[in-house]
Design a protein around this motif. Structure first.
Motif, PDB file in Angstrom:
ATOM      1  N   SER A  45      -1.116   5.557   4.158  1.00 36.23           N
ATOM      2  CA  SER A  45       0.097   6.342   3.863  1.00 36.23           C
ATOM      3  C   SER A  45       0.875   5.615   2.771  1.00 36.23           C
ATOM      4  N   ARG A  46       0.549   5.859   1.528  1.00 36.50           N
ATOM      5  CA  ARG A  46       1.186   5.125   0.429  1.00 36.50           C
ATOM      6  C   ARG A  46       2.623   5.591   0.182  1.00 36.50           C
ATOM      7  N   ALA A  47       3.065   6.634   0.787  1.00 32.26           N
ATOM      8  CA  ALA A  47       4.451   7.107   0.601  1.00 32.26           C
ATOM      9  C   ALA A  47       5.427   6.464   1.582  1.00 32.26           C
ATOM     10  N   SER A  48       4.987   5.431   2.291  1.00 35.18           N
ATOM     11  CA  SER A  48       5.836   4.835   3.328  1.00 35.18           C
ATOM     12  C   SER A  48       6.851   3.849   2.778  1.00 35.18           C
ATOM     13  N   GLU A  49       6.778   3.504   1.491  1.00 35.13           N
ATOM     14  CA  GLU A  49       7.741   2.571   0.908  1.00 35.13           C
ATOM     15  C   GLU A  49       8.831   3.355   0.189  1.00 35.13           C
ATOM     16  N   LEU A  50      10.087   3.056   0.528  1.00 35.29           N
ATOM     17  CA  LEU A  50      11.194   3.762  -0.106  1.00 35.29           C
ATOM     18  C   LEU A  50      11.268   3.488  -1.597  1.00 35.29           C
ATOM     19  N   LEU A  53      -9.854  17.482   2.197  1.00 30.36           N
ATOM     20  CA  LEU A  53      -9.026  17.281   3.397  1.00 30.36           C
ATOM     21  C   LEU A  53      -7.603  16.841   3.041  1.00 30.36           C
ATOM     22  N   ILE A  54      -7.436  16.130   1.908  1.00 24.56           N
ATOM     23  CA  ILE A  54      -6.100  15.626   1.543  1.00 24.56           C
ATOM     24  C   ILE A  54      -5.546  16.413   0.368  1.00 24.56           C
ATOM     25  N   LEU A  55      -6.018  17.645   0.202  1.00 26.93           N
ATOM     26  CA  LEU A  55      -5.603  18.429  -0.949  1.00 26.93           C
ATOM     27  C   LEU A  55      -4.086  18.586  -1.005  1.00 26.93           C
ATOM     28  N   TYR A  56      -3.465  18.764   0.159  1.00 23.94           N
ATOM     29  CA  TYR A  56      -2.006  18.967   0.194  1.00 23.94           C
ATOM     30  C   TYR A  56      -1.242  17.661   0.508  1.00 23.94           C
ATOM     31  N   SER A  57      -1.902  16.535   0.479  1.00 22.27           N
ATOM     32  CA  SER A  57      -1.249  15.222   0.678  1.00 22.27           C
ATOM     33  C   SER A  57      -1.767  14.261  -0.372  1.00 22.27           C
ATOM     34  N   PRO A  58      -1.354  14.445  -1.639  1.00 17.03           N
ATOM     35  CA  PRO A  58      -1.920  13.631  -2.716  1.00 17.03           C
ATOM     36  C   PRO A  58      -1.586  12.146  -2.594  1.00 17.03           C
ATOM     37  N   ASN A  59      -0.569  11.788  -1.830  1.00 17.13           N
ATOM     38  CA  ASN A  59      -0.196  10.371  -1.688  1.00 17.13           C
ATOM     39  C   ASN A  59      -0.944   9.693  -0.549  1.00 17.13           C
ATOM     40  N   THR A  60      -1.868  10.370   0.072  1.00 17.07           N
ATOM     41  CA  THR A  60      -2.622   9.823   1.198  1.00 17.07           C
ATOM     42  C   THR A  60      -4.007   9.396   0.722  1.00 17.07           C
ATOM     43  N   GLY A  61      -4.378   8.172   1.125  1.00 18.58           N
ATOM     44  CA  GLY A  61      -5.725   7.692   0.835  1.00 18.58           C
ATOM     45  C   GLY A  61      -6.621   7.874   2.055  1.00 18.58           C
ATOM     46  N   LEU A  62      -7.836   8.449   1.869  1.00 10.49           N
ATOM     47  CA  LEU A  62      -8.737   8.728   2.983  1.00 10.49           C
ATOM     48  C   LEU A  62     -10.093   8.111   2.666  1.00 10.49           C
ATOM     49  N   TYR A  63     -10.603   7.287   3.636  1.00  7.37           N
ATOM     50  CA  TYR A  63     -11.845   6.549   3.400  1.00  7.37           C
ATOM     51  C   TYR A  63     -12.702   6.610   4.657  1.00  7.37           C
ATOM     52  N   LEU A  64     -14.022   6.555   4.418  1.00  3.60           N
ATOM     53  CA  LEU A  64     -14.994   6.429   5.505  1.00  3.60           C
ATOM     54  C   LEU A  64     -15.608   5.041   5.397  1.00  3.60           C
ATOM     55  N   THR A 115      -0.933  -2.637   3.416  1.00  4.82           N
ATOM     56  CA  THR A 115      -0.120  -1.421   3.460  1.00  4.82           C
ATOM     57  C   THR A 115      -0.209  -0.814   4.844  1.00  4.82           C
ATOM     58  N   LEU A 116       0.530   0.249   5.056  1.00  2.50           N
ATOM     59  CA  LEU A 116       0.549   0.918   6.356  1.00  2.50           C
ATOM     60  C   LEU A 116      -0.663   1.849   6.457  1.00  2.50           C
ATOM     61  N   VAL A 117      -1.454   1.677   7.510  1.00  2.00           N
ATOM     62  CA  VAL A 117      -2.704   2.428   7.653  1.00  2.00           C
ATOM     63  C   VAL A 117      -2.812   3.028   9.047  1.00  2.00           C
ATOM     64  N   SER A 118      -3.698   4.003   9.144  1.00  2.00           N
ATOM     65  CA  SER A 118      -4.131   4.565  10.432  1.00  2.00           C
ATOM     66  C   SER A 118      -5.659   4.592  10.430  1.00  2.00           C
ATOM     67  N   ALA A 119      -6.269   4.361  11.570  1.00  2.00           N
ATOM     68  CA  ALA A 119      -7.738   4.303  11.636  1.00  2.00           C
ATOM     69  C   ALA A 119      -8.211   4.804  12.998  1.00  2.00           C
ATOM     70  N   ARG A 120      -9.329   5.553  12.968  1.00  2.00           N
ATOM     71  CA  ARG A 120      -9.934   6.019  14.205  1.00  2.00           C
ATOM     72  C   ARG A 120     -11.465   5.839  14.072  1.00  2.00           C
ATOM     73  N   PRO A 121     -12.121   5.488  15.154  1.00  2.00           N
ATOM     74  CA  PRO A 121     -13.571   5.318  15.087  1.00  2.00           C
ATOM     75  C   PRO A 121     -14.288   6.676  14.932  1.00  2.00           C
ATOM     76  N   VAL A 122     -15.377   6.669  14.146  1.00  2.00           N
ATOM     77  CA  VAL A 122     -16.228   7.860  13.965  1.00  2.00           C
ATOM     78  C   VAL A 122     -17.450   7.696  14.868  1.00  2.00           C
ATOM     79  N   LEU A 123     -17.706   8.723  15.690  1.00  2.00           N
ATOM     80  CA  LEU A 123     -18.775   8.623  16.695  1.00  2.00           C
ATOM     81  C   LEU A 123     -19.999   9.429  16.250  1.00  2.00           C
TER      82      LEU A 123
END
Length: 487
Positions: free
Chosen positions: A155-160, A75-86, A134-142
């Protein structure tokens, strides 16, 4: 650092540099914040799209927990700086798109931020960096409509200063530097203009004051207005203050020069005036000492009389000098009091009545009734009037008359002393009130010290009045002193 221009320029340039640095920092912070918001918005869109496209995400995890991490990496193949967790509901990391072994996170800050504003950027723990937020986004899994876990995106790319794209970082730096340089340039130009506007009148004023100083505070230079005197601002007030100060200095220097001239004249005149009676007195006393035994008694008596007259002349001269020095002293102050000028003149005339009678002269006084009181120093006015009457009696021949009049005129009282003597020659009239003027060459004052009229003028000056003379040769003279009336 002695130049005012350089000092002001240095201060404003320093202030401009500080302002430029602050503006650059603000600009850099704004760009960084903008990029963080943009990245967070993309992360939110990403997690919403993943949940929308994979509604069976929880079922897929349960079907194969060991291989679910590989699916997250796809899912993050084209966003290597993004961390994705369940995560489960307690914050334990169930699966991760990274190769590491993430730890569990504290869900309390996440839940609080979502409760306050679900769309606002959220600062929460990074599962792979313990103790760091760090800056995160989260959504509940149903699953079957019930929340059973969380899809957690970082989003680890959020720091200049970190993995920000080079183009964006370069843009932020260039924008900050441009703003800083523009601020510095505008500040320096504004400073130069301000310095020119402020210092030009100051430089002109300095040059004018230097001209006055170099000219010795002469009347033609000090009397000219300073540059900018008509301005209604601080420069104008400073110019007018300088003008008033220089005028006062010029007046004081004129007074000092006049005082010095009087001192020199006094020394020369006193030495001359004292030498004549002293020489005569010494000669008379020496004659009496050497020839007393052979001289007739009446001749000895005559020598004693002449010696006494010379001694009295010396006493009058020293008394007049002492009186004039007292009146000229800067510490001297008059003591005015309400006085009836007519009655004061009557008292002085009465003192001279016997002397006038012995000399065969007529001494009269005339003053109107109802004269208002004058606030004057009675002792000084008496002295001035006595000097005028004494001079009139000295120069008036036997059978003549001396008239004293008090004439009110335009808020002033003019005390006149008229005689029927020889008058004053026209060339002497402008100088008769000068100190030590040798009027004896033109009018025989019979032993006068030569300072009586100078004392009269000084008394008039101290009261804000004036002394004067009207005379025609052979027709007598009228000396007068004007004093202000009223209280």
């Amino acid at each position: 650092m002695k130049s005012l221009r350089f000092r002001v320029l240095a201060v404003v340039a320093g202030f401009s540099i500080v302002t430029a640095v602050l503006l650059a920092a603000i600009m850099f912070s704004s760009v960084r914040g903008y990029y963080a918001d943009m990245t967070h918005e993309k992360a939110n869109s990403f997690v919403d799209r993943v949940l929308e496209m994979h509604p069976d995400l929880w079922a897929a995890y349960q079907a194969s927990p060991e291989s679910f991490g590989a699916r997250l990496r796809e899912l993050i193949l084209y966003s290597p700086n993004t961390g994705l967790y369940l995560l489960d509901n307690r914050g334990t990391v169930l699966a991760s798109a990274s190769e590491g072994s993430p730890a569990s996170i504290d869900m309390a800050p996440l839940m609080q931020s979502l409760a306050e504003d679900p769309d606002a950027p959220i600062l929460a723990e990074d599962p792979e960096r313990e103790g760091r937020t760090t800056l995160v986004s989260a959504r509940p899994v149903l699953s079957e409509g019930e929340p059973v876990g969380w899809l957690y995106v970082i989003s680890r790319a959020s720091e200049l200063t970190g993995n920000t794209p080079e183009l964006l970082r370069s843009y932020a730096v260039r924008t900050a530097v441009t703003v800083g340089l523009m601020t510095l340039t505008i500040g320096v130009l504004l400073t130069i203009t301000m310095i020119a506007v402020l210092t030009r009148p100051l430089i002109e004023l300095t040059r004018a004051v230097e001209r006055v100083r170099n000219a010795g505070f002469s009347e033609d230079v000090a009397g000219a207005m300073m540059p900018g005197w008509a301005r209604d601002d601080e420069i104008g007030r400073l110019s007018r203050t300088f003008h008033e100060t220089l005028e006062r200095l010029r007046t004081e220097m004129q007074r000092v020069r006049l005082t010095d001239a009087h001192r020199r004249e006094m020394v020369a005149s006193v030495s001359h005036d004292l030498r004549t009676p002293l020489t005569a007195l010494i000669g008379q006393l020496e004659t009496i000492r050497m020839k007393r035994a052979v001289l007739p008694p009446e001749e000895v008596s005559e020598l004693f009389t002449r010696a006494q007259q010379n001694a009295q002349h010396l006493q009058r001269l020293t008394d007049a000098l002492a009186e004039l020095a007292r009146l000229d002293s800067p510490e001297f102050r008059i003591h005015p009091e309400p006085i009836a000028i007519g009655e004061l003149a009557d008292d002085v005339v009465q003192r001279f009545a016997a002397r006038a009678g012995d000399a065969g002269l007529s001494l009269t006084l005339d003053y109107p009734d109802g004269l208002p009181l004058a606030r004057v120093d009675a002792a000084l006015v008496e002295r001035a009037l006595a000097n005028l009457i004494d001079n009139a009696l000295r120069i008036t021949p036997r059978g003549g008359r001396v008239e004293v009049r008090v004439v009110p005129e335009a808020g002033k009282a003019r005390i006149e002393v008229s005689d029927t003597g020889p008058g004053v020659a026209p060339e002497d009239q402008p100088r008769v009130f000068e100190r030590f003027y040798q009027a004896a060459r033109h009018r025989d004052l019979r032993g006068s010290a030569g300072l009586g009229l100078a004392i009269v003028r000084r008394v008039a000056d101290l009261h804000g009045g004036q002394a004067g003379l009207r005379s025609r040769p052979g027709a007598g003279a009228t000396f007068f002193i004007e004093l202000p009336l009223g209280l």
